[in-house]
Design a protein around this motif. Structure first.
Motif, PDB file in Angstrom:
ATOM      1  N   GLN A 181     -45.182  -4.702 -24.153  1.00 42.12           N
ATOM      2  CA  GLN A 181     -44.310  -5.588 -25.353  1.00 42.12           C
ATOM      3  C   GLN A 181     -43.657  -6.465 -24.349  1.00 42.12           C
ATOM      4  O   GLN A 181     -43.160  -7.663 -24.790  1.00 42.12           O
ATOM      5  CB  GLN A 181     -44.362  -4.890 -26.527  1.00 42.12           C
ATOM      6  CG  GLN A 181     -45.707  -4.519 -26.908  1.00 42.12           C
ATOM      7  CD  GLN A 181     -44.700  -3.432 -28.404  1.00 42.12           C
ATOM      8  OE1 GLN A 181     -43.835  -4.389 -28.478  1.00 42.12           O
ATOM      9  NE2 GLN A 181     -45.488  -2.038 -28.754  1.00 42.12           N
ATOM     10  N   ASN A 182     -42.394  -5.990 -23.477  1.00 37.17           N
ATOM     11  CA  ASN A 182     -41.824  -6.559 -23.255  1.00 37.17           C
ATOM     12  C   ASN A 182     -41.939  -7.650 -22.375  1.00 37.17           C
ATOM     13  O   ASN A 182     -41.697  -8.963 -22.248  1.00 37.17           O
ATOM     14  CB  ASN A 182     -40.678  -6.159 -21.824  1.00 37.17           C
ATOM     15  CG  ASN A 182     -39.884  -4.555 -22.907  1.00 37.17           C
ATOM     16  OD1 ASN A 182     -40.016  -5.138 -24.164  1.00 37.17           O
ATOM     17  ND2 ASN A 182     -39.259  -4.170 -22.784  1.00 37.17           N
ATOM     18  N   VAL A 183     -43.671  -7.485 -21.110  1.00 34.69           N
ATOM     19  CA  VAL A 183     -43.849  -8.594 -20.757  1.00 34.69           C
ATOM     20  C   VAL A 183     -44.137  -9.385 -21.598  1.00 34.69           C
ATOM     21  O   VAL A 183     -44.419 -11.005 -21.209  1.00 34.69           O
ATOM     22  CB  VAL A 183     -45.453  -8.038 -19.198  1.00 34.69           C
ATOM     23  CG1 VAL A 183     -45.288  -8.607 -19.199  1.00 34.69           C
ATOM     24  CG2 VAL A 183     -44.495  -7.189 -18.546  1.00 34.69           C
ATOM     25  N   MET A 184     -45.564  -9.206 -22.505  1.00 34.42           N
ATOM     26  CA  MET A 184     -45.681 -10.153 -23.067  1.00 34.42           C
ATOM     27  C   MET A 184     -44.714 -11.183 -23.991  1.00 34.42           C
ATOM     28  O   MET A 184     -44.608 -12.669 -24.182  1.00 34.42           O
ATOM     29  CB  MET A 184     -46.618  -9.041 -24.270  1.00 34.42           C
ATOM     30  CG  MET A 184     -47.673 -10.480 -25.086  1.00 34.42           C
ATOM     31  SD  MET A 184     -48.191  -9.582 -26.545  1.00 34.42           S
ATOM     32  CE  MET A 184     -48.762 -11.245 -27.775  1.00 34.42           C
ATOM     33  N   ALA A 185     -43.329 -10.594 -24.705  1.00 37.02           N
ATOM     34  CA  ALA A 185     -42.640 -11.013 -24.992  1.00 37.02           C
ATOM     35  C   ALA A 185     -41.768 -12.004 -23.755  1.00 37.02           C
ATOM     36  O   ALA A 185     -41.662 -13.264 -24.458  1.00 37.02           O
ATOM     37  CB  ALA A 185     -41.211 -10.540 -25.285  1.00 37.02           C
ATOM     38  N   GLU A 186     -41.596 -12.136 -23.148  1.00 28.75           N
ATOM     39  CA  GLU A 186     -41.257 -12.584 -21.679  1.00 28.75           C
ATOM     40  C   GLU A 186     -42.216 -13.968 -21.353  1.00 28.75           C
ATOM     41  O   GLU A 186     -42.085 -15.024 -21.339  1.00 28.75           O
ATOM     42  CB  GLU A 186     -40.954 -11.750 -20.668  1.00 28.75           C
ATOM     43  CG  GLU A 186     -40.944 -12.577 -19.564  1.00 28.75           C
ATOM     44  CD  GLU A 186     -39.511 -11.803 -17.813  1.00 28.75           C
ATOM     45  OE1 GLU A 186     -39.956 -12.429 -16.947  1.00 28.75           O
ATOM     46  OE2 GLU A 186     -40.706 -10.522 -18.693  1.00 28.75           O
ATOM     47  N   ARG A 187     -43.396 -13.573 -21.673  1.00 34.57           N
ATOM     48  CA  ARG A 187     -44.626 -14.699 -21.644  1.00 34.57           C
ATOM     49  C   ARG A 187     -44.107 -15.596 -22.568  1.00 34.57           C
ATOM     50  O   ARG A 187     -44.637 -17.259 -22.246  1.00 34.57           O
ATOM     51  CB  ARG A 187     -45.946 -14.475 -21.397  1.00 34.57           C
ATOM     52  CG  ARG A 187     -46.375 -13.474 -19.896  1.00 34.57           C
ATOM     53  CD  ARG A 187     -45.652 -14.846 -18.886  1.00 34.57           C
ATOM     54  NE  ARG A 187     -46.992 -15.108 -18.528  1.00 34.57           N
ATOM     55  CZ  ARG A 187     -47.096 -15.992 -17.587  1.00 34.57           C
ATOM     56  NH1 ARG A 187     -46.118 -16.300 -17.030  1.00 34.57           N
ATOM     57  NH2 ARG A 187     -48.481 -16.418 -17.246  1.00 34.57           N
ATOM     58  N   LEU A 188     -44.071 -15.184 -23.456  1.00 36.96           N
ATOM     59  CA  LEU A 188     -44.435 -16.449 -24.870  1.00 36.96           C
ATOM     60  C   LEU A 188     -43.077 -16.459 -25.354  1.00 36.96           C
ATOM     61  O   LEU A 188     -42.956 -17.044 -26.323  1.00 36.96           O
ATOM     62  CB  LEU A 188     -44.925 -14.744 -26.255  1.00 36.96           C
ATOM     63  CG  LEU A 188     -46.041 -14.653 -25.889  1.00 36.96           C
ATOM     64  CD1 LEU A 188     -46.748 -14.024 -27.255  1.00 36.96           C
ATOM     65  CD2 LEU A 188     -47.588 -15.798 -25.930  1.00 36.96           C
ATOM     66  N   GLN A 189     -41.600 -15.920 -24.950  1.00 39.74           N
ATOM     67  CA  GLN A 189     -40.470 -16.886 -24.984  1.00 39.74           C
ATOM     68  C   GLN A 189     -39.765 -16.162 -26.140  1.00 39.74           C
ATOM     69  O   GLN A 189     -39.268 -17.044 -27.122  1.00 39.74           O
ATOM     70  CB  GLN A 189     -40.496 -18.205 -24.386  1.00 39.74           C
ATOM     71  CG  GLN A 189     -40.998 -18.051 -23.347  1.00 39.74           C
ATOM     72  CD  GLN A 189     -40.548 -19.517 -22.421  1.00 39.74           C
ATOM     73  OE1 GLN A 189     -39.882 -20.605 -23.279  1.00 39.74           O
ATOM     74  NE2 GLN A 189     -40.428 -19.793 -21.208  1.00 39.74           N
ATOM     75  N   VAL A 190     -39.932 -15.417 -26.836  1.00 38.62           N
ATOM     76  CA  VAL A 190     -39.579 -14.266 -28.091  1.00 38.62           C
ATOM     77  C   VAL A 190     -39.241 -13.142 -27.588  1.00 38.62           C
ATOM     78  O   VAL A 190     -39.632 -13.176 -25.942  1.00 38.62           O
ATOM     79  CB  VAL A 190     -41.244 -14.516 -28.867  1.00 38.62           C
ATOM     80  CG1 VAL A 190     -41.726 -16.113 -29.821  1.00 38.62           C
ATOM     81  CG2 VAL A 190     -42.000 -13.603 -28.412  1.00 38.62           C
ATOM     82  N   SER A 191     -38.048 -12.987 -28.808  1.00 36.14           N
ATOM     83  CA  SER A 191     -37.831 -11.661 -28.157  1.00 36.14           C
ATOM     84  C   SER A 191     -38.646 -10.321 -29.131  1.00 36.14           C
ATOM     85  O   SER A 191     -39.130 -10.656 -29.755  1.00 36.14           O
ATOM     86  CB  SER A 191     -36.774 -11.886 -29.576  1.00 36.14           C
ATOM     87  OG  SER A 191     -37.052 -10.957 -30.567  1.00 36.14           O
ATOM     88  N   PRO A 192     -38.451  -9.248 -28.056  1.00 33.30           N
ATOM     89  CA  PRO A 192     -39.314  -8.565 -27.971  1.00 33.30           C
ATOM     90  C   PRO A 192     -39.022  -8.091 -29.659  1.00 33.30           C
ATOM     91  O   PRO A 192     -40.137  -7.102 -29.996  1.00 33.30           O
ATOM     92  CB  PRO A 192     -38.861  -7.099 -27.223  1.00 33.30           C
ATOM     93  CG  PRO A 192     -37.756  -8.044 -26.362  1.00 33.30           C
ATOM     94  CD  PRO A 192     -37.093  -9.066 -27.151  1.00 33.30           C
ATOM     95  N   THR A 193     -37.997  -7.566 -30.131  1.00 32.26           N
ATOM     96  CA  THR A 193     -37.525  -7.512 -31.498  1.00 32.26           C
ATOM     97  C   THR A 193     -38.637  -8.094 -32.807  1.00 32.26           C
ATOM     98  O   THR A 193     -39.679  -7.660 -33.141  1.00 32.26           O
ATOM     99  CB  THR A 193     -36.626  -7.614 -32.392  1.00 32.26           C
ATOM    100  OG1 THR A 193     -35.279  -6.850 -31.575  1.00 32.26           O
ATOM    101  CG2 THR A 193     -36.716  -6.683 -33.622  1.00 32.26           C
ATOM    102  N   TRP A 194     -38.506  -9.486 -32.091  1.00 31.38           N
ATOM    103  CA  TRP A 194     -39.506 -10.449 -33.184  1.00 31.38           C
ATOM    104  C   TRP A 194     -41.709 -10.044 -33.313  1.00 31.38           C
ATOM    105  O   TRP A 194     -42.154 -10.058 -34.194  1.00 31.38           O
ATOM    106  CB  TRP A 194     -39.188 -11.626 -32.581  1.00 31.38           C
ATOM    107  CG  TRP A 194     -40.049 -13.105 -33.514  1.00 31.38           C
ATOM    108  CD1 TRP A 194     -39.876 -13.553 -34.535  1.00 31.38           C
ATOM    109  CD2 TRP A 194     -41.363 -13.516 -33.070  1.00 31.38           C
ATOM    110  NE1 TRP A 194     -40.247 -14.465 -34.785  1.00 31.38           N
ATOM    111  CE2 TRP A 194     -41.650 -14.279 -34.364  1.00 31.38           C
ATOM    112  CE3 TRP A 194     -42.269 -13.230 -32.443  1.00 31.38           C
ATOM    113  CZ2 TRP A 194     -42.559 -14.664 -34.332  1.00 31.38           C
ATOM    114  CZ3 TRP A 194     -43.757 -13.848 -32.515  1.00 31.38           C
ATOM    115  CH2 TRP A 194     -43.740 -14.799 -33.320  1.00 31.38           C
ATOM    116  N   LEU A 195     -41.664  -9.790 -31.671  1.00 27.51           N
ATOM    117  CA  LEU A 195     -42.919  -9.515 -31.745  1.00 27.51           C
ATOM    118  C   LEU A 195     -43.224  -8.017 -31.882  1.00 27.51           C
ATOM    119  O   LEU A 195     -44.299  -8.041 -32.443  1.00 27.51           O
ATOM    120  CB  LEU A 195     -43.150  -9.791 -30.420  1.00 27.51           C
ATOM    121  CG  LEU A 195     -44.460  -9.078 -29.476  1.00 27.51           C
ATOM    122  CD1 LEU A 195     -45.613 -10.048 -29.342  1.00 27.51           C
ATOM    123  CD2 LEU A 195     -44.147  -8.955 -27.527  1.00 27.51           C
TER     124      LEU A 195
END
Length: 326
Positions: A181-195
């Motif tokens: 999830q952290n990698v995906m959040a970084e790629r989408l430029q969103v916070s891990p909590t939001w994702l």
């Protein structure tokens, strides 16, 4: 030609509007073309090829983040009216070319972004506007690039439900980011909590989803509120049982609104309150319900069955008054 001859020439042609602008336009076109060639050579300009096609040559990408079957004339009315007003589709859909089928039949493109535009053009063509065509821009994209592009275009649009977005994210985190999830959040430029909140919504039991009037009514906030109530098996079972009852009512056309759905689900998870034992019971016979007395600070609460015989009620009240005054 001398400057003097230039002045004379301009004076002669000053009333001929067609000639001088033509020279100016030709010069402008030459300069624009030169600038364009220079930009292309330097890599500062990227040419895009747009084309108009029959929407039947396009299909939705299998990982498209919008549920195409939820699109209707009503929820695409603004887009349909806009295309009619402009006389054309203003912004192109983003597509990828499909491998040509062996028999030469079938769709040529898959739509990455532009499901509503596809629906609107298809609807217009089927409703007395056959000349409208689907404006597309073809690109070469990996699946992960296609996913991010579609997400960027649709993230802030209110016409995509939270559940559609959540399910898209849940599929993507496994397909493109190895479950990280952290990698995906970084790629989408969103916070891990939001994702994480959207991924939690995607995991919500389908029985709970069915309790809502429609998929579009279910919000990320609802899943967040239900999560702690379903943390233990008792709470989860109670909520699922109530969700089944609500879903049956929805199916029967009773139209349970969202606020009522959430209220009933939350209430189902709360354990029934145990009534405090009566401080004293006044009755003539052990098998009678009699009058139960509960003290609440300076107040006294008397309870008795509606069908308690008057004689038994009178006797119990007399005994209560006697004890109180004694």
């Amino acid at each position: 030609m001398s400057k003097r001859h230039d002045a004379v020439f301009d004076d002669v042609l000053k009333d001929l509007d067609d000639e001088r602008p033509t020279r100016d336009r030709a010069g402008a076109r030459f300069l624009k073309r030169s600038t364009t060639i220079a930009d292309q050579a330097s890599g500062n300009r990227q040419e895009k090829v747009l084309r108009l096609v029959d929407p039947d040559t396009c299909v939705m990408w299998e990982r498209h983040n919008r549920a195409y079957d939820l699109l209707t004339k009503a929820n695409c009315r603004d887009l349909i009216d806009g295309i009619l007003s402009q006389g054309q589709q203003e912004f192109p859909a983003i597509v990828r070319r499909l491998r040509p089928p062996q028999d030469g039949q079938g769709p040529e493109f898959e739509v990455i972004c532009g499901a509503r535009r596809h629906f609107a053009i298809s609807w217009l063509r089927a409703n007395n506007y056959p000349k409208f065509q689907y404006l597309i821009e073809e690109r070469e994209l990996t699946d992960e690039e296609a996913f991010r592009l579609a997400d960027i275009e649709n993230r802030d649009r209110e016409d995509i439900s939270d559940l559609e977005r959540a399910r898209d994210y849940a599929a993507a985190v496994e397909a493109y980011y190895g479950g990280r999830q952290n990698v995906m959040a970084e790629r989408l430029q969103v916070s891990p909590t939001w994702l994480s909140r959207y991924l939690q919504l995607a995991r919500l039991d389908p029985r709970v989803v069915a309790a809502f009037p429609s998929l579009r009514d279910l919000k990320e906030l609802h899943a967040r509120q239900l999560k702690p109530l379903m943390a233990n098996s008792a709470g989860a079972e109670a909520i699922l049982a109530e969700a089944d009852r609500i879903a049956a009512e929805q199916k029967a056309g009773q139209g349970v609104p969202v606020a009522k759905v959430m209220s009933r689900l939350k209430q189902a998870a709360k354990p029934p309150r145990e009534r405090a034992a009566a401080d004293k019971v006044y009755r003539q016979h052990p098998e009678e319900g009699g009058v139960q007395v509960r003290r609440r600070g300076k107040r006294v609460q008397l309870e008795f069955a509606r069908d308690l015989p008057s004689k038994a009620l009178r006797a119990a009240l007399e005994q209560f008054i006697k004890d109180r005054d004694g």
